[in-house]
Design a protein around this motif. Structure first.
Motif, mmCIF file in Angstrom:
data_model
loop_
_atom_site.group_PDB
_atom_site.id
_atom_site.type_symbol
_atom_site.label_atom_id
_atom_site.label_comp_id
_atom_site.label_asym_id
_atom_site.label_seq_id
_atom_site.Cartn_x
_atom_site.Cartn_y
_atom_site.Cartn_z
ATOM 1 N N TYR A 91 -38.833 -30.198 28.147
ATOM 2 C CA TYR A 91 -39.130 -31.460 27.486
ATOM 3 C C TYR A 91 -38.489 -31.578 26.108
ATOM 4 O O TYR A 91 -37.993 -32.636 25.726
ATOM 5 C CB TYR A 91 -40.646 -31.642 27.364
ATOM 6 C CG TYR A 91 -41.046 -33.057 27.023
ATOM 7 C CD1 TYR A 91 -41.043 -34.044 28.003
ATOM 8 C CD2 TYR A 91 -41.388 -33.420 25.728
ATOM 9 C CE1 TYR A 91 -41.382 -35.355 27.706
ATOM 10 C CE2 TYR A 91 -41.728 -34.729 25.420
ATOM 11 C CZ TYR A 91 -41.721 -35.693 26.411
ATOM 12 O OH TYR A 91 -42.041 -36.993 26.106
ATOM 13 N N GLN A 92 -38.518 -30.487 25.358
ATOM 14 C CA GLN A 92 -37.960 -30.517 24.003
ATOM 15 C C GLN A 92 -37.395 -29.152 23.665
ATOM 16 O O GLN A 92 -37.989 -28.128 23.988
ATOM 17 C CB GLN A 92 -39.036 -30.901 22.995
ATOM 18 C CG GLN A 92 -38.543 -31.187 21.589
ATOM 19 C CD GLN A 92 -37.783 -32.491 21.508
ATOM 20 O OE1 GLN A 92 -36.561 -32.484 21.614
ATOM 21 N NE2 GLN A 92 -38.484 -33.602 21.314
ATOM 22 N N ALA A 101 -42.949 -29.231 29.804
ATOM 23 C CA ALA A 101 -44.087 -30.042 30.230
ATOM 24 C C ALA A 101 -44.384 -29.788 31.701
ATOM 25 O O ALA A 101 -43.478 -29.653 32.525
ATOM 26 C CB ALA A 101 -43.791 -31.520 30.014
ATOM 27 N N TRP A 245 -43.561 -41.672 31.085
ATOM 28 C CA TRP A 245 -42.927 -40.936 29.982
ATOM 29 C C TRP A 245 -43.535 -41.283 28.630
ATOM 30 O O TRP A 245 -43.748 -40.397 27.799
ATOM 31 C CB TRP A 245 -41.432 -41.233 29.961
ATOM 32 C CG TRP A 245 -40.792 -40.793 28.683
ATOM 33 C CD1 TRP A 245 -40.504 -39.505 28.319
ATOM 34 C CD2 TRP A 245 -40.410 -41.612 27.582
ATOM 35 N NE1 TRP A 245 -39.956 -39.473 27.047
ATOM 36 C CE2 TRP A 245 -39.886 -40.763 26.582
ATOM 37 C CE3 TRP A 245 -40.445 -42.992 27.341
ATOM 38 C CZ2 TRP A 245 -39.408 -41.251 25.365
ATOM 39 C CZ3 TRP A 245 -39.968 -43.468 26.134
ATOM 40 C CH2 TRP A 245 -39.465 -42.609 25.166
ATOM 41 N N GLN A 249 -44.820 -38.730 25.760
ATOM 42 C CA GLN A 249 -44.202 -38.686 24.432
ATOM 43 C C GLN A 249 -45.238 -38.875 23.325
ATOM 44 O O GLN A 249 -45.207 -38.190 22.300
ATOM 45 C CB GLN A 249 -43.107 -39.755 24.325
ATOM 46 C CG GLN A 249 -42.333 -39.751 23.022
ATOM 47 C CD GLN A 249 -41.566 -38.468 22.779
ATOM 48 O OE1 GLN A 249 -41.318 -37.686 23.702
ATOM 49 N NE2 GLN A 249 -41.189 -38.228 21.537
#
Length: 258
Positions: A91-92, A101, A245, A249
């Motif tokens: 995810y990041q 995630a 999404w 987020q």
């Protein structure tokens, strides 16, 4: 008599001048030729070096494993027996590590005797840090940089917010996750981008799309490959339920500061 000597002297001077000119021209030709040879050698060396660099880059590219999805296993620490399986999306990516995630229900039956293992091809990483995202079916797993395998590059999901906001029923989607140890993709059609689902007690994304056991936590993508949601469940009628999404987020920004 003196006139003859002067004529001979002039002839000698002309001859000497001619010889000197020939020598100068010859010298210039030799120098130019040497420069051409040197330039050719330099070009050949540069081309060889470029080819060598290209080969090196190709070798490096072939040795790198680009990872967007992980298979998640909850295993018994002592026996290695698998209690639950799911999928996680990168995810990041930060300087110190990566956030992955997945659906929180994948970890529902985890006990202190179990461990979380992330698999991708022949890479396995144990995860010891995670954050639950509150009342939604979402959890973020963390892998510090020092635990990331050499030759592995984590690729975070991409989302086009403009196109995401314009999602409408009938659009083609792709669901991707792990099933029986292999990454599996299924194509489907978006039914609703935002509808209340009682089983999850929240608004979700619903699509007509087949999924298999183990794909929970996997990604849902639009036709351009943009991430639009995370698989949370499905039924025998071929209906998929995903967390949108923007919900993910919002929870990520609320829980995690990079």
């Amino acid at each position: 008599m003196e006139h003859k000597k002067e004529k001979q002297l002039k002839k000698q001077c002309v001859f000497v001048f001619f010889v000197l000119m020939v020598m100068v021209v010859a010298l210039i030709f030799v120098l130019n030729r040497q420069n051409e040879i040197a330039s050719t050698v330099d070009r050949n060396q540069q081309e060889d070096l470029s080819v060598s660099n290209m080969d090196s880059e190709l070798v490096n590219d072939q040795s790198v494993e680009y990872v967007e999805l992980f298979e998640i296993e909850v295993q018994n620490k002592d026996t290695g027996a698998c209690k639950a399986v799911g999928t996680g999306v990168v995810y990041q990516v930060g300087e110190d590590g990566i956030w992955i995630a997945t659906a929180a229900h994948v970890l529902d039956n985890k006990s202190d005797d179990d461990r979380i293992v992330l698999n991708c091809v022949d890479i396995s990483i144990e995860c010891t840090t995670w954050l639950e995202a509150g009342s939604v079916d979402l959890v973020f797993l963390y892998i510090p940089q020092e635990d990331i395998a050499v030759g592995m590059v984590a690729v975070p999901v991409e989302t086009d917010k403009t196109n995401y906001d314009m999602l409408t029923a009938g659009e083609v989607i792709v669901a991707s996750g792990y099933c029986d140890g292999k990454q599996t993709d299924y194509q489907g059609v978006l039914s609703e981008s935002w509808i209340y689902v009682e089983d999850f007690a929240q608004h979700m994304m619903v699509a007509e799309c087949e999924i298999k056991h183990g794909m929970s936590g996997g990604g849902v993508y639009d036709v351009n490959g943009n991430f639009i949601g995370m698989i949370c469940g499905g039924n025998e009628e071929g209906e998929l339920v995903a967390m949108p999404w923007h919900v993910m987020q919002a929870r990520f920004e609320e829980k995690i500061v990079l």
